[in-house]
Design a protein around this motif. Structure first.
Motif, mmCIF file in Angstrom:
data_model
loop_
_atom_site.group_PDB
_atom_site.id
_atom_site.type_symbol
_atom_site.label_atom_id
_atom_site.label_comp_id
_atom_site.label_asym_id
_atom_site.label_seq_id
_atom_site.Cartn_x
_atom_site.Cartn_y
_atom_site.Cartn_z
ATOM 1 N N ALA A 261 0.830 -1.208 0.000
ATOM 2 C CA ALA A 261 0.000 0.000 0.000
ATOM 3 C C ALA A 261 0.864 1.257 0.000
ATOM 4 C CB ALA A 261 -0.930 -0.016 1.210
ATOM 5 N N LYS A 262 1.975 1.231 0.798
ATOM 6 C CA LYS A 262 2.879 2.378 0.810
ATOM 7 C C LYS A 262 3.453 2.648 -0.579
ATOM 8 C CE LYS A 262 4.464 2.063 5.619
ATOM 9 N NZ LYS A 262 5.649 1.834 6.485
ATOM 10 N N ALA A 263 3.912 1.577 -1.217
ATOM 11 C CA ALA A 263 4.500 1.733 -2.549
ATOM 12 C C ALA A 263 3.477 2.272 -3.535
ATOM 13 C CB ALA A 263 5.066 0.402 -3.025
ATOM 14 N N LYS A 264 2.237 1.785 -3.420
ATOM 15 C CA LYS A 264 1.203 2.242 -4.339
ATOM 16 C C LYS A 264 0.858 3.713 -4.095
ATOM 17 C CE LYS A 264 -1.539 1.339 -7.704
ATOM 18 N NZ LYS A 264 -1.016 0.908 -9.006
ATOM 19 N N VAL A 265 0.845 4.110 -2.825
ATOM 20 C CA VAL A 265 0.562 5.512 -2.497
ATOM 21 C C VAL A 265 1.650 6.415 -3.069
ATOM 22 C CG1 VAL A 265 0.434 7.162 -0.601
ATOM 23 C CG2 VAL A 265 -0.842 5.023 -0.481
ATOM 24 N N GLU B 29 -3.618 5.299 5.430
ATOM 25 C CA GLU B 29 -2.568 4.356 5.087
ATOM 26 C C GLU B 29 -1.243 4.938 5.570
ATOM 27 O OE1 GLU B 29 -2.625 1.487 3.963
ATOM 28 O OE2 GLU B 29 -4.635 1.230 3.107
ATOM 29 N N PRO B 30 -0.383 4.135 6.133
ATOM 30 C CA PRO B 30 0.928 4.643 6.568
ATOM 31 C C PRO B 30 1.772 5.033 5.374
ATOM 32 C CG PRO B 30 0.828 2.275 6.779
ATOM 33 C CD PRO B 30 -0.552 2.736 6.433
ATOM 34 N N VAL B 31 2.320 6.221 5.392
ATOM 35 C CA VAL B 31 3.184 6.698 4.320
ATOM 36 C C VAL B 31 4.523 7.113 4.920
ATOM 37 C CG1 VAL B 31 1.279 7.463 2.882
ATOM 38 C CG2 VAL B 31 2.216 9.029 4.535
#
Length: 684
Positions: free
Chosen positions: A465-469, A506-508
């Motif tokens: 999810a981080k990479a996608k964000v 989401e954690p960024v």
């Protein structure tokens, strides 16, 4: 010697074998008979037999003057069967049920151990029985009464119809020509129940004459129960040496094997299998299993088997699909055979099954409708193809039944490359035969994501999810600034209703913080993190307006609460099935159609007062992960809350518990003795 002195021989009796009635003597048993019928005064009106089937029908007179006979019931039965008129076709000419038909059934299939014995003047004469038949009452007269009733109803209905409807309507007739019968179809037809019934009905009845107990002919026939000659030549079967007599009592094992029922043709023990050549062993295993990893195949072939030789043989009867071996189509459908469902020849079946196998080399999922549309085969044949190598998943399609065998692919790259070339040739052939389009040749975006499934942990999913964000942050920022500029140019100064917008957090990373400010123009329901195409398990299927989230949560909570108040205990798989049924009953445009993920459903279950029960299922269970997740309503507000909680605690320690253990535990924990009905109610 001491035992023989304690048990002396009192008398010796000579035994003789009578052969006059050999293969002619039957034993009739009457387990059920009317109370008015006795063996002494019974009168046999007629008898007939089918010798090959050993089937007998006896028609016996009933004593209507016997005090046990119910005359009113007999008159009613005769009236129902024959009606008011009497003619030659009437079953009961006396307007009274005065006879009963008995039909036979074989009491024992092997009667070679039974004999009829007659003792006379110190001699025992034995005659082997040819059959033991049990005679039971036949109720065919009830069928005749029903037929008469239907005829009367049809006549009444026919009389009410007008004469204008006398002529029959013209109906369209479809003419079909039967295909040539194959050998396999003929064998199935010969072994069918209808064919056997037809064969039995074709055998003609042989009518018999009945002679009473005191008739002179009966006296004459009874003499044949005695041995006609007492010479040694007539009774050599009874004169044996001790060793021969012991051999007759305990025959050798060869004879025992002959008496064993024949195993089905497709059943072969592992001991018999390992006596065959290696190529035949692999062919038989693959033909029966159809899909198998290479490691499992080596374990079945036994220790000491050369893996190189196995690889050389397996490529002759199977193809590599996702690192696993799938039996070739021409092995399952040999030449000159046809489909048992549609009669399609084996060549067409092989092409259709090759298409399904090729689709699984491209992706783990296959849609049945797509296969049927391309191959033009009947649904039964397509279902057989899919069941050979995949498992049906509700609302998803058919998933390849085995996980991707990465170990085999890494160890044998040369085999993988050779199989890839073979699949390229099969693909070219399928393109010509089926005129495949580009949408059939290229897998979908979500399907091409991975050739083999991997179990993704929660930490890995967060990292994804981080990479996608990070990847989509720049694009989203540009769109946001563009919409913001449009808002200013239109002089729209309305204030934002922040309460209507929910942002999934989401954690960024610290370097690129996520802008979580809300604006009217950004109320498009985009969820930060994985999109539904990448991970449908934890994302929303669609775009939710901010104001709809509360309504969706309320609707979802109402469904979960009502469902668990009815069921109390549900697996995640069953809950999803019930939710899909609930969605099917809702009108179009309902808020729940905006998309509910598995995570939202599980979170709502926990929010409604339910708990997850960690049932220790055995590790070798075949259940899916959703079937292993068990949720239960912890407090329902009734009198059995405490008992239910104790029961759930018991099942959290063991997945299988005896009833007496449950009852004792409930009594100890609740401090009261529950009767059987109360325990049943709690268990239910």
């Amino acid at each position: 010697m001491a035992n023989e002195e304690d048990d002396p021989i009192i008398q010796e009796i000579d035994v003789f074998l009578a052969r006059s009635l050999l293969e002619k003597l039957y034993l009739f048993q009457y387990p059920i008979r009317p109370a008015s019928m006795t063996y002494d005064d019974v009168t046999h009106l007629s008898a007939k037999i089918k010798p090959k089937q050993q089937k007998v029908e006896l028609e016996m007179a009933i004593d209507t003057l016997n005090p046990n006979y119910c005359r009113s019931k007999g008159e009613q039965i005769a009236l129902n069967v024959d009606g008011t008129c009497t003619d030659e076709t009437s079953t009961y000419s006396s307007k009274l049920m005065d006879k009963q038909t008995f039909c036979s059934s074989q009491a024992a299939s092997n009667v070679s151990r039974y004999a009829a014995a007659v003792y006379k003047k110190g001699e025992l004469h034995l005659t082997p029985l040819h059959g033991i038949l049990q005679l039971r009452p036949s109720f065919t007269y009830l069928d005749k009464a029903d037929a008469k009733h239907r005829e009367r109803e049809a006549a009444n209905e026919g009389g009410d119809s007008s004469q204008d409807e006398a002529e029959d309507d013209v109906k369209q007739i479809t003419v079909r020509f039967s295909r040539p019968e194959t050998e396999q179809a003929r064998q199935r037809r010969v072994q069918s129940y209808e064919f056997l019934q037809k064969r039995q009905a074709e055998e003609h009845w042989v009518h018999l004459h009945y002679y009473g107990l005191k008739d002179s002919r009966s006296e004459h026939e009874r003499q044949y129960l005695f041995s006609q000659g007492h010479g040694l030549a007539e009774n050599t079967e009874l004169i044996k040496s001790p060793s021969e007599y012991l051999m007759m009592l305990m025959p050798p094992s060869i004879e025992e094997e002959n008496d064993k029922p024949m195993a089905p043709s497709n059943v072969l023990s592992m001991a018999q299998l390992r006596t065959l050549p290696l190529a035949d062993q692999i062919k038989i295993l693959m033909k029966n299993v159809k899909v198998m990893p290479f490691a499992n195949l080596m374990s079945l072939l036994g220790s000491g088997t050369d893996s190189t030789a196995v690889l050389r043989c397996i490529q002759q009867v199977a193809m590599l699909v996702q690192g696993n071996w799938v039996v070739k189509s021409d092995v399952l459908y040999p030449k000159d055979t046809s489909s048992p469902h549609s009669g399609v020849p084996a060549e067409v079946l092989c092409r259709g099954r090759d298409f399904v196998m090729w689709k699984f080399t491209q992706d783990r999922w296959v849609v049945r409708k797509e296969v049927a549309a391309v191959t033009k085969l009947c649904p039964e044949d397509v279902k057989d193809f899919l069941e050979h190598m995949s498992v049906a998943r509700i609302n998803k399609g058919w998933e390849f039944m085995l996980p991707y065998d990465e170990d085999f692919v890494k160890k044998h790259p040369d085999i993988v490359q050779r199989q890839h070339m073979l699949w390229m040739g099969i693909q070219a052939k399928l393109e010509k035969v089926y005129n495949l389009l580009k949408e059939h040749l290229t897998p979908k975006k979500q399907e091409a994501q991975s050739a083999h499934p991997l179990l993704v942990s929660g930490e890995q999913r967060v990292n994804m999810a981080k990479a996608k964000v990070k990847q989509n942050y720049g694009q989203l920022e540009k769109e946001f600034q563009k919409q913001k500029a449009e808002m200013k140019s239109n002089d729209t100064s309305a204030k934002m209703d922040v309460s209507n917008i929910r942002i999934k957090e989401e954690p960024v990373s610290d370097e690129e913080p996520m802008d979580t400010s809300a604006y009217e123009g950004m109320n498009n329901g985009i969820v930060n993190g994985l999109h539904a195409e990448e991970d449908s398990a934890d994302s929303l299927n669609g775009h939710l307006p901010g104001g709809c989230i509360d309504r969706v949560a309320q609707e979802l909570k109402a469904f979960v609460s009502s469902t668990f108040k009815k069921q109390f205990v549900l697996t995640l798989s069953e809950l999803k099935r019930l939710f899909n049924l609930h969605l099917a009953s809702l009108p179009p445009g309902h808020t729940l159609f905006s998309g509910i993920s598995d995570k939202m459903l599980q979170d709502m279950v926990l929010d409604t007062g339910c708990k997850q029960i960690l049932v220790p299922f055995p590790p070798q269970t075949a259940a899916s992960p959703d079937e292993l997740k068990v949720y239960a309503l912890w407090e329902a507000g009734d009198t059995y809350d405490q008992h239910r909680q104790v029961l759930l605690e018991i099942f959290s320690k063991n997945y299988r518990v005896r009833r007496n253990v449950i009852q004792n535990q409930l009594s100890q924990e609740c401090g009261e003795d529950l009767n059987k009905q109360e325990v049943d109610r709690v268990l239910k």
